[in-house]
Structures are given as structure tokens and as C-alpha cells.
Design a protein around this motif. Structure first.
Motif, PDB file in Angstrom:
ATOM      1  N   ASP A   1      -5.342   3.929   5.113  1.00 57.47           N
ATOM      2  CA  ASP A   1      -6.405   3.915   4.118  1.00 57.47           C
ATOM      3  C   ASP A   1      -6.975   2.509   3.944  1.00 57.47           C
ATOM      4  N   LEU A   2      -7.185   1.823   5.040  1.00 52.05           N
ATOM      5  CA  LEU A   2      -7.632   0.438   4.927  1.00 52.05           C
ATOM      6  C   LEU A   2      -8.990   0.253   4.292  1.00 52.05           C
TER       7      LEU A   2
ATOM      8  N   GLY B   1       0.788  -1.228   0.000  1.00 54.34           N
ATOM      9  CA  GLY B   1       0.000   0.000   0.000  1.00 54.34           C
ATOM     10  C   GLY B   1       0.816   1.270   0.000  1.00 54.34           C
ATOM     11  N   ALA B   2       2.006   1.230  -0.591  1.00 53.23           N
ATOM     12  CA  ALA B   2       2.875   2.401  -0.507  1.00 53.23           C
ATOM     13  C   ALA B   2       2.677   3.397  -1.644  1.00 53.23           C
ATOM     14  N   MET B   3       1.478   3.517  -2.178  1.00 52.95           N
ATOM     15  CA  MET B   3       1.151   4.585  -3.120  1.00 52.95           C
ATOM     16  C   MET B   3       2.121   4.731  -4.298  1.00 52.95           C
ATOM     17  N   GLY B   4       2.794   3.664  -4.638  1.00 45.77           N
ATOM     18  CA  GLY B   4       3.596   3.709  -5.859  1.00 45.77           C
ATOM     19  C   GLY B   4       4.957   4.338  -5.762  1.00 45.77           C
ATOM     20  N   THR B   5       5.296   4.930  -4.636  1.00 46.26           N
ATOM     21  CA  THR B   5       6.595   5.609  -4.603  1.00 46.26           C
ATOM     22  C   THR B   5       7.772   4.641  -4.764  1.00 46.26           C
ATOM     23  N   PRO B   6       7.866   3.565  -3.961  1.00 43.30           N
ATOM     24  CA  PRO B   6       9.001   2.650  -4.181  1.00 43.30           C
ATOM     25  C   PRO B   6       8.958   2.037  -5.578  1.00 43.30           C
ATOM     26  N   LEU B   7       7.746   1.760  -6.057  1.00 47.62           N
ATOM     27  CA  LEU B   7       7.629   1.166  -7.389  1.00 47.62           C
ATOM     28  C   LEU B   7       8.187   2.109  -8.443  1.00 47.62           C
TER      29      LEU B   7
ATOM     30  N   SER C   1      -9.628  10.303   8.495  1.00 45.79           N
ATOM     31  CA  SER C   1      -9.928  10.710   7.120  1.00 45.79           C
ATOM     32  C   SER C   1      -9.505   9.640   6.118  1.00 45.79           C
ATOM     33  N   ASN C   2      -9.255   8.420   6.599  1.00 43.04           N
ATOM     34  CA  ASN C   2      -8.939   7.286   5.723  1.00 43.04           C
ATOM     35  C   ASN C   2      -7.786   7.562   4.789  1.00 43.04           C
ATOM     36  N   ARG C   3      -6.756   8.171   5.306  1.00 46.30           N
ATOM     37  CA  ARG C   3      -5.636   8.446   4.416  1.00 46.30           C
ATOM     38  C   ARG C   3      -4.452   7.559   4.776  1.00 46.30           C
ATOM     39  N   SER C   4      -3.608   7.335   3.774  1.00 50.65           N
ATOM     40  CA  SER C   4      -2.423   6.521   3.970  1.00 50.65           C
ATOM     41  C   SER C   4      -1.657   7.059   5.181  1.00 50.65           C
ATOM     42  N   PRO C   5      -1.100   6.242   6.061  1.00 52.63           N
ATOM     43  CA  PRO C   5      -1.038   4.775   6.039  1.00 52.63           C
ATOM     44  C   PRO C   5      -2.261   4.080   6.645  1.00 52.63           C
TER      45      PRO C   5
ATOM     46  N   THR D   1       4.941   8.378   1.172  1.00 49.94           N
ATOM     47  CA  THR D   1       6.117   7.705   1.726  1.00 49.94           C
ATOM     48  C   THR D   1       5.823   6.334   2.306  1.00 49.94           C
ATOM     49  N   VAL D   2       4.752   6.228   3.078  1.00 49.10           N
ATOM     50  CA  VAL D   2       4.620   5.021   3.897  1.00 49.10           C
ATOM     51  C   VAL D   2       3.627   4.031   3.318  1.00 49.10           C
ATOM     52  N   PRO D   3       3.864   2.727   3.582  1.00 49.89           N
ATOM     53  CA  PRO D   3       2.880   1.714   3.220  1.00 49.89           C
ATOM     54  C   PRO D   3       1.749   1.658   4.247  1.00 49.89           C
ATOM     55  N   ARG D   4       0.829   0.752   3.981  1.00 52.44           N
ATOM     56  CA  ARG D   4      -0.394   0.692   4.784  1.00 52.44           C
ATOM     57  C   ARG D   4      -0.230  -0.295   5.935  1.00 52.44           C
TER      58      ARG D   4
END
Lengths: 374, 400, 200
Positions: free
Chosen positions: B243-244, A128-134, B237-241, B323-326
């Protein structure tokens, strides 16, 4: 909504993830039975991308199968080419000249860099990292693809190796360009690791997720980084010593937990070793021909017999088993695809984890559906 | 004094404009017109902030990812929000046959309405408060809480398994994070002695030692409460990290899976409005509201300061998103209940200590600060160590 | 696990954000229709037929031997040989079709061609609204002059030209030698004949 009844858990939910799902890396389907978010049963369903690769190979000449091997694992055309060429060379007794062997090592290790970089990107995308590492991974991948295009004429579908050598010779300029890419790679890896490896969320999402016991991995025939992440020391480059690998100094990193984080880290460490091999190979490449003088593409009729050529592809053992009856076509053509074999333990890895974990575990296996379904 | 008069004019300009318009309307309807004007202003301003922030987010994410971002529509891609709007409005609105049509339709409406309502109590400037409520903070949370119902409505009504999973996740997540969100506000209310947002902003006037503004965030308890608030706001607000509910790689689009066209756009609008509203509240509660950061900068109109702080917060949220994953759902819950809630309770203790030690003199202020910082850092560090037992960097061996 | 990892990650993304404005190395996007990358010389897309001289069809090097048709992995080439008025094969293609919607740009046809008649083009913008007729390239669409080959693959083309020149020279040499030998033989026979049977 079809509910599956279970005495203990009450109503379970059956979800068909795929064949069109953002994270199945192609057309692949997982039939999962969920208890809340927890997976109690998972059945991988594949074959949506079946293209009759093996039967097609039996219907055409030895040379004409070469471009089709590009399309098995479309990230690793060069290593697929090599495995196929190796099998045919064993069948015909052709011997690639030293320069060709060096070129093969360079290209195979570049492919390993490319594949592992992409995988790390995909894996992070799945978490789920919004594409940045990709995007960073793809930025670096482009540089390697540029090298492939300059050499073979195509970025992904290289069709470069030939029986008994290579198709095009490398120029000093190309080698210099490759050296530049290789020299810059550790910097990218450092930056990528700063973004990913130490990230607490990445650790929380991957450590302890999708553990594989070494016994299970060996029993299931799992190969490649996935096997080494379980701590099993098995690298065909060391075991078989095909090509010129015994000449190069490199180490084989091993994991201790066999979980997703280990699978990711083993790949990162392998990339660092690959960089070492590449430097040795690019510096040590000798002059000479690139094709066995006895080699011929058109009208090749290997003597009757069978041969198995295997190499350590980025995903694991990629092998071609070929049977010749002395005609211009193989009489049996079989591919041992690492993605496919590694995928068989998906259910064992996913049971007890959540849907989110299943996606990450699938990403960490590193599958390409072109190779799974063939 | 021309500068100060000019700034004074700018400061009161919105009020003057409203008075000017109201004079031209028949008196019996004046009260309605005044309300409608406020509503209109909020809708227009925050809808345009929504449009700008979608573009800004795409641009920032793109730059973070080494891409140029949208740049085809208009100069530098500036008209992209317009193109997006036209696209979503003209798209077919699909409702699944087995869906609950009414709920499916109502969900985005409820979501947007709730998000817009919460703007009513934010003091955007020295004289700019749409509604001056005694219990403004309470009203804000009451209005914002409708988002939980709306997301669940969307997931339930879609009759889609992914949407259903998302609805379950959303309920668990939003309710769990409501708690630290509210708890983080408690110390502010305690110290300001009021639930009114206007008075909370007024309590943050003045300067520490003449330089550092006396915003709540510049005190040990305030910083802790601010961080807890922002983390919880991200989750709300369901935003990353966090946003499940719409976790793209797992649940396709979660509760949005069965939405298309304009309703989909409404969901996005609500998400951005909700985020903006929470950032507005954070600015109000912790960052001094419309106060200027330094005495000599007070000539700039107060609402511009508010906007600047809001912008910074929104950009930081986008930066985090890039920057961060979920997190996973169980980790998400653990983070809330085992980390954020205790930390938020800790900040209440910290705030109480801060309040009771306000009169200390001599060398004691140094002790006061040291104790405050210890209370700020200690509990989170301890809790984080406990929470992450067994996780950490690893050392790898090589085959010999 | 103290959040430092996330902060480090934020620093990396911030660096990339700033870097994408300042360094070419970070902002790698090429905005395609306006900007183009220079294609490497080896780039291959779809095949074309080389002709010498100025007449596209008459100058084709292709002799319609159909080797490429047989070797083509996806079987996208279709060739019919020209026949002259007497029905004798004319060593020219009457039909030479390549279905580029099937072609996978593998270059096998180029490798197996013994006459250097088919080469790879680097044009990739061949999109058309008619996917059946529009992507079925005929002999006329495929014929490109040798100068085109020189322009896109200079090294390769020079090599091919040198080889063809060499072949031609050898063939001429051989023909000359053969002619000489023949002439010699004729002369010898003539002389021998003259000795055996004096002219009247």
C-alpha cells in the motif's frame, strides 16, 4: 511547491514532515530535502511541545517537581521519578530502605518492559503493519498499567517515588499479581517475535537501515539500547550500580550492526533480561519500612550543593542535575533527557535513505516528545 | 428429481428474472434495457459487496488485533457501512485552492468507472456473463489499467507534496506489477487456447482421478501462476503489504491526502471494487470459476460457488493485511522485476512442459508431477536467495 | 528468507483471530459505558474535601491553612479563610476552589495536608459543557462526607480514622492532664494561700 536547486541532482523537493504527521510520535518536524525519494538533507525541528519544565522546576518546591517528572517521558513515569528522587537523595544524604530499593527495581524493570513493548509496536506501525503488533503491545502494556494503577493510583502519571523511599507500600497481593504478569510475559514475547522478528518484510525494511557507527554514537552521547545496538557495552545499571542492581544477575545484550533491526532486537533481548531481574526482585523483596525516617516531603531544604542523579532509563541515561542553595526551591534544575540526546544523530542516520526509512529510523530511536522538548 | 429441478430453477433464476422484466418493456428498447439491467445488477451487487467487505475488513482486522471492532451501529455493527456512507456524503468536499479542479474531480470517477467496467467480462455463473467477449481477459486488463492513470491524476492534481510522491510511487508500482499480473495469465490462456473467460472456465471442468477438480490451481504451473497473480493483484489494488501510494505512516494518505467527503469514499469504493474484480478474475482463471469443488455439490447454484470462492480470497487478502508490514519502494520494484517477472516466465515454461507431457502414460505421470513441482519450487527458491542476500536472522552476543 | 516468517506471522494472527472469540485473555476490550472495570482502591482522580457529621460546610476538616495551595504543583487551588464578625480568622475556608481543568491528579495536596482534610476521589466522569465554571469546583461541590471516603478508599479511611481517633484521645488525655495539673496547681495555691493568709 518550493524546489531546491542542486547542480548535480537537478531539482530537489523540500518536504516538511510534521509537526503534525502520523509517524512523528507527537509534534515533531523533519525538514527533509528529497532527491526523488532519497534524503539528501534532514533537519530535525523540535520545541513544539516545550513546557518550560526546567524553569518551572526552579520555581517550585522540591516535592512539587516530582509529578512533573512523570510528564517528561510519559511512558516511563516510574524511572523518571526514580532519577529525580536519586538526585535529591544524593543532595540530602537520604538513604532509601532496602524494601524501597527493591520496589524501585521492580517498578523500573516493569517500566522497561512497558516502554520496549510499546516501542516495538510503534516501530512496526511505522513500517506499515496496520496496527496489529501495536495492538498486541498495548494489550500487554495494559496489564502493567493495571499494576501501576493498583499501586500508585494512576496508570501513567504515577508520582510514586519519594525522596528516601516510596509513597505506598506494596501488598503481597500486588506482588502476586506482578509475578503473574511477569510469568506470562515470555509467552507474549515469543508470540510477538513469531509475528515480527522472523518476518521477511520486517528484516528487509530494518536490516542495514539507519546504521550508526559506534564512534559516532559515543561522540554524540547516545545512550541506552541505541548505544548497545552499536556494540558499545555501556549500561548504567552495570557501570554505576545504583539502587540494588549489583545484587541481581542479568546480562547486557549487544548488537553488531547498529542498524534498526539491531535496535529492535536489543530491546527484545533486554525485555527478556528484565523478566529475569523482575523474578529475582519479586522473590527476594524483604520486609521493612519503605521510607527513610529522616525523609520529609513538605518543607524540604537540602543543604547547599549540587548533585547529579542518573539511572538507566528504558530510553537511555535519564539524569537530573540539581543545584541547591538551601532554599525550598532548587536554584538550578536540569534534565538530561535520553530521547533528546539520541535524536541529535537523526540526520546522520537518515542521509542516503528514503522517506520510508526515515520514518522507521525515527521510530527506532524511541523518542517521546514530552522529553525531547521538555 | 425435485432437488435437481429446484436447483435448476435457482440456477436460471437471474435469467428468468431478466426475461420477465424485458417482456414488459417495449421491444425497440429491449437491447438497451438488457444492457442497463446487467449494469444495474453489477453496480448493485458489487456496491453491496463493497459495503459488506468494508465492514468485514474492519471486523476481521479488529478480531485479529483482539478488538471487537465496530459494534455500535445496528445489531453487531451491521449498519456501520450505512453510517459511513451518511458520514462521507454529508462531509464537506474540500478542494485545495491551487489544485487542478477538473483532474481532482475526475480522478475518483475514472477510478470507479474503470473498476466497474472490468466486471463486464467475468462469468459469475453458468449462465451469468454480462458480456461474452472473445478477448475477455484482454478487455479486463485494458479496463483495469485505467486505475494507474486515475491514481496519478489524483496525486498530480492535488498539488500536495505527499500526494505527488504517492503519484510517482503509484505509477512505478502499478506499471511494474501489471507485467507479472499479465504474465501469470499467459499460461492459462495458452492451455485453454482462448482469451474468452467463458472458455477458460469451461476448460477447468472435470476431475483429476474423480476427486480433485481440474482447476488450474491444482497443477504445478497453475499454483505458481496463481500465487504470482495474487501477489501482483495485491500490489495492483494498493493493498498491504504494497500500500505504498497511500502509505499512512510515511505519506499521510498519499494520493488521498487532499480528498475528503464523497470523493474520498469513491476512492475507497474503487479500491475495494478493484480488489474484488481482481479476485473475480483469479477465481475465473485459476479456481475453476463457478464450478463446484466436488461432483456431489453441483446442486448448489453455480453463482453461489463463485461467490464463496470470491469471499475466501477476499478474506485471505484481509488476513494478509492484518499481518504484514509494508515494503519500501525500491524493494517493491526489485520484488517485481527480479522475482515475480522471472517466476511468471518460469510458470510459462512449466505450463508448456505440462501441456506437452499430457499424453505420457504408465509410470510417467509421477515423473511429470515431480518435474512440474521442481519447476514450481526451484526458480522461486533460487531467486529469493539471491534477492535476500545479506538479510536474515541474527545471533546476538552478551557483554561479559 | 523463504516466506516462512510471513507464514508464521499469518499463523499468529489467525490464532489471535480465533482466540478473540474464545478466550477472555485475548479479547481484552471493556465496552465502557455499559461495562466498567472495577477501579483499584488506590485510584486517584481529583481531590475532594472530607467533612465529619452531617453539615457539609460546617463539618469540613479543612482549617484553611493554605499548605496545599502553596504546594500544589499546577497551582489549581485557591483558598480564602473565613473571618468571624470581629474579623478574627475562623480556621474555616470561606472560599475553597479547585480548578479541575488545571489539576493534574498528582495527590501532592493529600500528602501535605496535616489535617487529613483533602483526599482523592475516584470519580472521573466530570465532563461538562462549560469548561470554565463547570470545571471550577467550589467548596460546596468539593465537600463529601467521611462515609464517601470510607466507601472509595476503605483501608486508607480506616487508617485515617484510627489516627484521628488516636490524636483526639491524646489531645483529650493531654487536656485532661493539663486540666488536672491546673486544678492541682490551683488547689495547691489555694491551700498554700490558705496557709499564708487565713480566711477571715
Amino acid at each position: 511547491m518550493r524546489a531546491v536547486h542542486d547542480e548535480f541532482h537537478g531539482d530537489l523537493m523540500e518536504v516538511s514532515m510534521g509537526p503534525h504527521h502520523p509517524s512523528t510520535h507527537g509534534v515533531f518536524r523533519m525538514n527533509v530535502v528529497l532527491d526523488g525519494e532519497r534524503i539528501v538533507k534532514l533537519k530535525p525541528v523540535f520545541g513544539y511541545l516545550h513546557r518550560n519544565h526546567e524553569k518551572l522546576g526552579e520555581g517550585m518546591t522540591w516535592l512539587a517537581s516530582m509529578p512533573f517528572t512523570d510528564r517528561l517521558d510519559y511512558l516511563c513515569a516510574m524511572t523518571n521519578n526514580w532519577a529525580y528522587a536519586l538526585a535529591v537523595e544524593r543532595l540530602t544524604g537520604l538513604q532509601p530502605p532496602e524494601r524501597a530499593e527493591y520496589i524501585r527495581v521492580v517498578l523500573a524493570e516493569l517500566t522497561r518492559l512497558l516502554n520496549h513493548t510499546c516501542l516495538a509496536g510503534f516501530l512496526l506501525q511505522d513500517t506499515g503493519a496496520m496496527g496489529t503488533p501495536l495492538m498486541y503491545a498495548f494489550r500487554e502494556r495494559e496489564k502493567i498499567l493495571d499494576l501501576f494503577e493498583a499501586l500508585s493510583g494512576s496508570r501513567m502519571m504515577c508520582n510514586y517515588q519519594r525522596f528516601g523511599g516510596c509513597r505506598v507500600d506494596v501488598s503481597p497481593a500486588w506482588l502476586a499479581a506482578a509475578r503473574k504478569v511477569v510469568d506470562a510475559y515470555p509467552r507474549f514475547l515469543d508470540e510477538f517475535e513469531a509475528l515480527v522478528t522472523g518476518n521477511e518484510i520486517v528484516m528487509a525494511r530494518t536490516q542495514g537501515v539507519g546504521r550508526v557507527a559506534p564512534e559516532l554514537a559515543v561522540a554524540a552521547g547516545v545512550t541506552g539500547p541505541m548505544l548497545r545496538a552499536c556494540g558499545v557495552d555501556y549500561d548504567i545499571r552495570k557501570v554505576d550500580g545504583y539502587g540494588l542492581y549489583p545484587r541481581f544477575h542479568f546480562r547486557v545484550p549487544l548488537g553488531d550492526h547498529g542498524d534498526t533491526y539491531d535496535r529492535y532486537m536489543i530491546r527484545v533481548l533486554e525485555m527478556r533480561e528484565s523478566i529475569g531481574i523482575l523474578k529475582q526482585a519479586i522473590d527476594g523483596i524483604p520486609d521493612g519500612p519503605i521510607l527513610d525516617p529522616k525523609a520529609k516531603g513538605r518543607g524540604l531544604r537540602p543543604p547547599a550543593g549540587e548533585a547529579y542523579g542518573r539511572i538507566e532509563g528504558p530510553k537511555g541515561e535519564i539524569g537530573f542535575f540539581l543545584v541547591s542553595d538551601g532554599t525550598p526551591n532548587p536554584s538550578r534544575y536540569r534534565v538530561r533527557a535520553p530521547s533528546f540526546v539520541n535524536l541529535t544523530i537523526l540526520e546522520d542516520m537518515c542521509l542516503g535513505h528514503t522517506v520510508a526509512d526515515a520514518v522507521v529510523i525515527l521510530g527506532s530511536i524511541d523518542i517521546v516528545l514530552g522529553e525531547v522538548d521538555r | 428429481m425435485s432437488a435437481s429441478t429446484a436447483s435448476g430453477v435457482l440456477e436460471t433464476f437471474p435469467l428468468e428474472a431478466r426475461a420477465f422484466l424485458l417482456e414488459r418493456l417495449p421491444t425497440p428498447w429491449g437491447w438497451l434495457a438488457a444492457s442497463l439491467l446487467s449494469i444495474g445488477a453489477i453496480v448493485v451487487v458489487f456496491a453491496s459487496i463493497f459495503a459488506i467487505s468494508t465492514l468485514l475488513e474492519r471486523k476481521i482486522l479488529a478480531r485479529i488485533q483482539n478488538r471487537p471492532g465496530p459494534n455500535r451501529v445496528g445489531p453487531g455493527g451491521l449498519l456501520q457501512p450505512l453510517a459511513d456512507a451518511i458520514k462521507t456524503i454529508t462531509k464537506e468536499d474540500i478542494v485545495p485552492r491551487s489544485a487542478d479542479g477538473l483532474l481532482h474531480f475526475l480522478a475518483p470517477v475514472v477510478l470507479v468507472a474503470g473498476a466497474l467496467l472490468s466486471f463486464a467480462v467475468i462469468p459469475f455463473g453458468r449462465h451469468l456473463v454480462p458480456v461474452e467477449l472473445e478477448a475477455g481477459v484482454l478487455f479486463f486488463f485494458a479496463a483495469a489499467a485505467s486505475s494507474e492513470v486515475a491514481v496519478f491524476m489524483a496525486g498530480w492534481a492535488s498539488r500536495n507534496k505527499y500526494a505527488m510522491l504517492a503519484a510517482m510511487r503509484a505509477l512505478a508500482q502499478l506499471i511494474s506489477y501489471e507485467l507479472p499480473l499479465v504474465l501469470a495469465v499467459v499460461p492459462v490462456v495458452m492451455l485453454a487456447g482462448s482469451l474468452s473467460t467463458v472458455e477458460i472456465v469451461a476448460a477447468q471442468a472435470g476431475w483429476w482421478g474423480g476427486i480433485l477438480p481440474q482447476w488450474h490451481v491444482f497443477s504445478p504451473w497453475g499454483l505458481g501462476a496463481f500465487l504470482v497473480f495474487m501477489i501482483a493483484a495485491l500490489a495492483e489494488s494498493n493493498r498491504s503489504p504494497f500500500d505504498l501510494p497511500e502509505a499512512e505512516s510515511e505519506l499521510i494518505a498519499g494520493h488521498l491526502t487532499e480528498y475528503s467527503g464523497f470523493k474520498y469514499a469513491l476512492f475507497f469504493m474503487a479500491e475495494y471494487l478493484g480488489m474484488t474484480a481482481l479476485c473475480c478474475l483469479a477465481v475465473t482463471l485459476f479456481l475453476g470459476g463457478w464450478h463446484a469443488p466436488s461432483a456431489f455439490l453441483e446442486f448448489v447454484p453455480s453463482y453461489l460457488w463463485f461467490g464463496a470462492k470470491l469471499g475466501v480470497l477476499i478474506v485471505v487478502l484481509m488476513w494478509i493485511r492484518g499481518t504484514v508490514p509494508r515494503l519500501r519502494i525500491d524493494q517493491l520494484m526489485r520484488l517485481s522485476w527480479k522475482f515475480l517477472v522471472p517466476v511468471a516466465l518460469g510458470t510459462i515454461v512449466n505450463a508448456a512442459f505440462w501441456h506437452s507431457s499430457a499424453e505420457w502414460g504408465g509410470a510417467w505421470p509421477a515423473v511429470r508431477w515431480a518435474a512440474g513441482v521442481a519447476l514450481l519450487l526451484g526458480p522461486p527458491a533460487w531467486l529469493a536467495r539471491r534477492l535476500s542476500a545479506g538479510l536474515g536472522p541474527r545471533v546476538y552476543r552478551y557483554a561479559t | 528468507m523463504n516466506g516462512l516468517g510471513i507464514l508464521k506471522g499469518l499463523a499468529v494472527t489467525a490464532k489471535n483471530f480465533a482466540g478473540s472469540f474464545s478466550t477472555k485473555d485475548r479479547l481484552v476490550t471493556v465496552e465502557y459505558p455499559e461495562q466498567r472495570t472495577e477501579l483499584p482502591e488506590n485510584t486517584r482522580q481529583f481531590p475532594f474535601l472530607v467533612y465529619d457529621g452531617t453539615e457539609p460546610i460546617d463539618g469540613l476538616r479543612c482549617v484553611a491553612c493554605r499548605i496545599c495551595e502553596k504546594e500544589c504543583p499546577p497551582q489549581c487551588i485557591y483558598i480564602v479563610m473565613e473571618r468571624d464578625a470581629a474579623g478574627k480568622p475562623a480556621k474555616k475556608p470561606r472560599v475553597f476552589d479547585i480548578d479541575v481543568s488545571v489539576c493534574m491528579s498528582c495527590q501532592i495536596c493529600v500528602e501535605v495536608c496535616p489535617f487529613d482534610a483533602i483526599k482523592m476521589d475516584n470519580a472521573f466522569e466530570i465532563a461538562t459543557s462549560d469548561r470554565f465554571e463547570g470545571l471550577l469546583l467550589k467548596r460546596e461541590d468539593l465537600a463529601k462526607p467521611n462515609s464517601h471516603f470510607h466507601r472509595i478508599h476503605p483501608t486508607d479511611a480506616a487508617e485515617v480514622d484510627a489516627r484521628l481517633e488516636e490524636d483526639r484521645r491524646k489531645a483529650e488525655e493531654k487536656a485532661r492532664l493539663a486540666a488536672e495539673a491546673k486544678a492541682k496547681a490551683t488547689r495547691a495555691r489555694d491551700e498554700g494561700g490558705a496557709g499564708a493568709a487565713p480566711k477571715p
